[in-house]
Structure formats: structure tokens, C-alpha cells
Design a protein around this motif. Sequence first.
Motif, PDB file in Angstrom:
ATOM      1  N   ILE A  91       1.259  -0.879  -0.193  1.00 25.08           N
ATOM      2  CA  ILE A  91      -0.089  -0.043   0.123  1.00 25.08           C
ATOM      3  C   ILE A  91       1.286   1.568  -0.037  1.00 25.08           C
ATOM      4  CG2 ILE A  91      -1.667   1.635   1.310  1.00 25.08           C
ATOM      5  CD1 ILE A  91      -2.839  -1.194   2.307  1.00 25.08           C
ATOM      6  N   GLY A  92       0.766   1.851  -1.098  1.00 26.05           N
ATOM      7  CA  GLY A  92       1.485   3.267  -0.634  1.00 26.05           C
ATOM      8  C   GLY A  92       2.550   3.134  -1.615  1.00 26.05           C
ATOM      9  N   LYS A  93       3.342   1.490  -2.171  1.00 25.60           N
ATOM     10  CA  LYS A  93       4.397   1.833  -2.660  1.00 25.60           C
ATOM     11  C   LYS A  93       4.763   1.373  -3.994  1.00 25.60           C
ATOM     12  CE  LYS A  93       6.140  -0.890   1.764  1.00 25.60           C
ATOM     13  NZ  LYS A  93       6.619  -1.446   2.192  1.00 25.60           N
ATOM     14  N   ALA A  94       3.789   2.232  -4.765  1.00 24.14           N
ATOM     15  CA  ALA A  94       3.788   2.081  -6.431  1.00 24.14           C
ATOM     16  C   ALA A  94       4.213   3.669  -6.596  1.00 24.14           C
ATOM     17  CB  ALA A  94       2.229   1.569  -7.111  1.00 24.14           C
ATOM     18  N   THR A  95       5.436   3.496  -7.320  1.00 27.29           N
ATOM     19  CA  THR A  95       5.410   4.615  -7.956  1.00 27.29           C
ATOM     20  C   THR A  95       4.997   4.907  -9.737  1.00 27.29           C
ATOM     21  OG1 THR A  95       7.780   4.166  -6.739  1.00 27.29           O
ATOM     22  CG2 THR A  95       8.104   5.935  -8.813  1.00 27.29           C
ATOM     23  N   ARG A  96       4.830   6.367  -9.776  1.00 32.76           N
ATOM     24  CA  ARG A  96       2.981   6.345 -10.977  1.00 32.76           C
ATOM     25  C   ARG A  96       3.998   6.713 -11.417  1.00 32.76           C
ATOM     26  NH1 ARG A  96      -1.961  10.213  -9.550  1.00 32.76           N
ATOM     27  NH2 ARG A  96      -1.624   8.206  -8.023  1.00 32.76           N
ATOM     28  N   SER A  97       5.106   7.541 -11.250  1.00 29.50           N
ATOM     29  CA  SER A  97       5.739   7.763 -12.988  1.00 29.50           C
ATOM     30  C   SER A  97       6.154   6.511 -13.634  1.00 29.50           C
ATOM     31  CB  SER A  97       6.848   9.149 -12.298  1.00 29.50           C
ATOM     32  OG  SER A  97       7.552   8.224 -11.884  1.00 29.50           O
ATOM     33  N   LEU A  98       7.608   5.684 -12.541  1.00 32.72           N
ATOM     34  CA  LEU A  98       7.635   4.377 -13.061  1.00 32.72           C
ATOM     35  C   LEU A  98       6.587   3.216 -13.660  1.00 32.72           C
ATOM     36  CD1 LEU A  98       9.495   2.236 -14.085  1.00 32.72           C
ATOM     37  CD2 LEU A  98       9.792   1.959 -11.326  1.00 32.72           C
ATOM     38  N   ALA A  99       5.199   3.540 -13.498  1.00 31.76           N
ATOM     39  CA  ALA A  99       4.223   2.427 -13.870  1.00 31.76           C
ATOM     40  C   ALA A  99       3.727   3.157 -15.296  1.00 31.76           C
ATOM     41  CB  ALA A  99       2.892   2.638 -12.517  1.00 31.76           C
ATOM     42  N   ARG A 100       3.889   4.728 -14.411  1.00 30.45           N
ATOM     43  CA  ARG A 100       3.028   5.071 -16.471  1.00 30.45           C
ATOM     44  C   ARG A 100       4.783   5.651 -17.514  1.00 30.45           C
ATOM     45  NH1 ARG A 100      -0.436   7.662 -19.158  1.00 30.45           N
ATOM     46  NH2 ARG A 100      -1.471   8.216 -17.687  1.00 30.45           N
ATOM     47  N   ALA A 101       5.433   4.779 -17.531  1.00 34.68           N
ATOM     48  CA  ALA A 101       6.647   4.552 -17.962  1.00 34.68           C
ATOM     49  C   ALA A 101       6.841   3.184 -18.456  1.00 34.68           C
ATOM     50  CB  ALA A 101       7.744   5.011 -17.616  1.00 34.68           C
ATOM     51  N   GLN A 102       6.020   2.455 -17.625  1.00 30.57           N
ATOM     52  CA  GLN A 102       6.461   0.649 -18.256  1.00 30.57           C
ATOM     53  C   GLN A 102       5.024   0.593 -19.128  1.00 30.57           C
ATOM     54  OE1 GLN A 102       5.830  -1.067 -14.393  1.00 30.57           O
ATOM     55  NE2 GLN A 102       9.321  -1.002 -14.203  1.00 30.57           N
ATOM     56  N   TRP A 103       3.270   0.891 -18.262  1.00 29.41           N
ATOM     57  CA  TRP A 103       2.899   0.811 -19.120  1.00 29.41           C
ATOM     58  C   TRP A 103       2.957   1.654 -20.771  1.00 29.41           C
ATOM     59  CZ3 TRP A 103      -1.287   4.489 -21.771  1.00 29.41           C
ATOM     60  CH2 TRP A 103      -1.601   3.663 -21.442  1.00 29.41           C
ATOM     61  N   GLU A 104       3.104   2.286 -20.916  1.00 26.94           N
ATOM     62  CA  GLU A 104       3.462   3.076 -21.857  1.00 26.94           C
ATOM     63  C   GLU A 104       4.622   2.197 -22.933  1.00 26.94           C
ATOM     64  OE1 GLU A 104       2.878   6.102 -23.919  1.00 26.94           O
ATOM     65  OE2 GLU A 104       1.340   7.126 -21.753  1.00 26.94           O
ATOM     66  N   GLY A 159       8.334 -22.223 -31.643  1.00 27.37           N
ATOM     67  CA  GLY A 159       7.613 -21.099 -32.488  1.00 27.37           C
ATOM     68  C   GLY A 159       7.043 -20.012 -32.292  1.00 27.37           C
ATOM     69  N   PHE A 160       7.125 -20.032 -30.930  1.00 27.58           N
ATOM     70  CA  PHE A 160       7.226 -18.325 -30.208  1.00 27.58           C
ATOM     71  C   PHE A 160       8.466 -17.349 -30.007  1.00 27.58           C
ATOM     72  CE2 PHE A 160       4.210 -20.869 -29.146  1.00 27.58           C
ATOM     73  CZ  PHE A 160       3.071 -20.705 -29.475  1.00 27.58           C
ATOM     74  N   ALA A 161       8.096 -16.000 -29.795  1.00 30.04           N
ATOM     75  CA  ALA A 161       9.490 -15.375 -29.638  1.00 30.04           C
ATOM     76  C   ALA A 161       8.728 -14.668 -28.640  1.00 30.04           C
ATOM     77  CB  ALA A 161       9.443 -13.695 -31.358  1.00 30.04           C
ATOM     78  N   PRO A 162       9.482 -15.432 -26.816  1.00 27.15           N
ATOM     79  CA  PRO A 162       9.337 -14.185 -26.193  1.00 27.15           C
ATOM     80  C   PRO A 162       9.454 -12.568 -26.565  1.00 27.15           C
ATOM     81  CG  PRO A 162      10.679 -15.404 -25.787  1.00 27.15           C
ATOM     82  CD  PRO A 162      10.466 -15.561 -27.207  1.00 27.15           C
ATOM     83  N   LEU A 163       8.286 -12.068 -26.144  1.00 28.67           N
ATOM     84  CA  LEU A 163       9.489 -10.538 -25.202  1.00 28.67           C
ATOM     85  C   LEU A 163       8.886  -9.652 -24.128  1.00 28.67           C
ATOM     86  CD1 LEU A 163      10.381  -8.130 -27.197  1.00 28.67           C
ATOM     87  CD2 LEU A 163       7.638  -7.663 -27.588  1.00 28.67           C
ATOM     88  N   LEU A 164       9.803  -9.599 -23.803  1.00 27.29           N
ATOM     89  CA  LEU A 164      10.246  -9.168 -22.415  1.00 27.29           C
ATOM     90  C   LEU A 164       9.793  -7.480 -22.173  1.00 27.29           C
ATOM     91  CD1 LEU A 164      12.871 -11.431 -20.702  1.00 27.29           C
ATOM     92  CD2 LEU A 164      10.589 -11.797 -21.533  1.00 27.29           C
ATOM     93  N   THR A 165       8.911  -7.239 -21.317  1.00 28.60           N
ATOM     94  CA  THR A 165       8.611  -5.551 -21.103  1.00 28.60           C
ATOM     95  C   THR A 165       8.370  -5.828 -19.414  1.00 28.60           C
ATOM     96  OG1 THR A 165       7.363  -4.008 -21.502  1.00 28.60           O
ATOM     97  CG2 THR A 165       6.240  -5.840 -22.104  1.00 28.60           C
ATOM     98  N   PRO A 166       9.427  -5.379 -18.558  1.00 26.85           N
ATOM     99  CA  PRO A 166       9.446  -4.849 -16.983  1.00 26.85           C
ATOM    100  C   PRO A 166       7.811  -4.275 -16.767  1.00 26.85           C
ATOM    101  CG  PRO A 166      11.655  -4.801 -18.378  1.00 26.85           C
ATOM    102  CD  PRO A 166      10.421  -4.782 -19.210  1.00 26.85           C
TER     103      PRO A 166
END
Length: 287
Positions: free
Chosen positions: A44-57, A259-266
Motif C-alpha cells: 500500500i502506497g509503494k507504487a511509483t506512479r511515474s515508473l508505472a506510467r513509463a512501464q505502461w507506455e 515457434g514463439f518469440a518471447p518479448l520481455l517488457t518489465p
Amino acid sequence: MTKPLAMAQNSGVARRDARQRILMCAPDDFDVRYVINPWMADQIGKATRSLARAQWETLRRTLARTVDIELVTPAAGLPDMVFTANAGFTLGDTVVVSRFSAEERRAEEPLFRAHFAAQGFNLAPWPQDIAFEGAGDALIDRAQKLVWCGYGMRSDAAAPQTLEAVLERRVIGLRLIDPRFYHLDTCFCPLAGGFVMYHPPAFDAESRAAIERETPPEKRIEIGEDDASRFACNAVDLCGEIVMNDASPALQNRLRAAGFAPLLTPLGEFMKAGGSAKCLTLKLVEA
């Protein structure tokens, strides 16, 4: 910009006039403000909104290379609205809007209902007293006319049978038994060609038997505790690319061999709330 949806028969196949479409919601008000799953404990309260926005984008841009992205307007005070997989379940031009089990999320229902109606979807009837959390718990098999439906945590035991009656399509219920994997899409991922990636310990014996009965051994990609904890199953399969938060080198190699291509996005900020790539997306058109 939101695009109007062309009408189509309730077939579950992609509309002829469109690529795959995915619904997302910007994380304008994302945070961890309550605990409704084990991942939220002590966050609770530990999410960093700016980082979350960057990851989502980054996720949005990654997906937009292949699919059309539609956006639903976020609402203040609803931090989990970003997890659009839980908005509902779509099949063709029909949508079953979710009935959330957690009171904290119920205010999302009318907002998603209004969005789907505005986009031309037929809103299927659903009993008020049966919890069902959309494409978090209902997943279309990629090789046969079958829907897998998780229950036992967020969706009621009656959800699979009710969904089958509403959709007039075969539905197999899978009982979840590990609270960490509270939605089916956290531990089970149907892939193109009839492959299934899943974490067997998340299910009871009868459900594991059902998966084995419906999926040939060579198409079953079983993952262990380490990859399950990275939410490797909470992935989006797009044209052979598996967009995911993280996966071990061994799992990545197994996917490539199939036959798949894993694509990692943290997506670590969203993991604090118990969600990852699949949770942040809702396929509106399946190709």
C-alpha cells in the motif's frame, strides 16, 4: 483516439475490417490502496506512479506495433481500472461485463458497461449474484471453439456453466486453489496453434486432468514456481510474439522451440498490485 467497432456475427473470430484490437486504460490514478490479493500485501502506497506510467507506455507502444489500441477513460478513485482484462469478456460483438467480487472494484462496472455500449457491443445478460471477472478468468482457446473459465477465487463456481449458457459455446471450468494465482490469466495462457502455457500447482487435480485431456502433451508448456512468480503466464500472444513481464532463459528457449518469440517488457510496478501484461489488456478482436 477510440475507433468505432464494426458489427460482426457472434463468431469469436476477428472482424474482417480490422486487425486485432486491445482495450487499455491509462494508469492516471494507479496505486495500491487496499489489499484484495496476496501481491498487494505490504505494498500500500509503494507504487511509483511515474515508473508505472513509463512501464505502461512501453507496453502500449510494444503492442501498437501489431494491434490497434483503444482506450477507456480512467476514473479517479479507481486505481485498478488500469487492469482492463477484468472489464469483461468479449466474443464477436457480444460482451459479458464483469461482476466484481471485491467491493473496491464494483464502481468500475458501470463505466466499462457504458464504454462497451458506446462501441457497439451487445451487452449480454448476467446474474447479479454470480461473480465473474471477465477475461481475467475467461480465456479463449486458440485452436478450438472452447472457453476456459477459472473459478474459486474471484469468479464463482457457477460462472463456467452460466458463461456456457450465455455464449452457447463449450466452457471448461478450472478451479484455482492458490490465492497468489487468483485469476486464471495469472497461471494459464492459451497460445496460438493450441499450445497452453500453465502452472499446474495452481489448479486442483480435476482441473489439471481437464487441461491434459484437451491439450496434447506436445502442446503443454508447464512452468515452475520461479516463472509463475514472475507472472510469465500473464502474457499477451500476438502473431507469435509473447509479450510478458519476465521469463527464465529456460522458458524463453522452450517458447522459441515451439515457434514463439518471447518479448520481455518489465511491469514491476503493476506486479505490486498483482497484475502484468495480460491484466493490463483486453482483446476486443481475436485473430
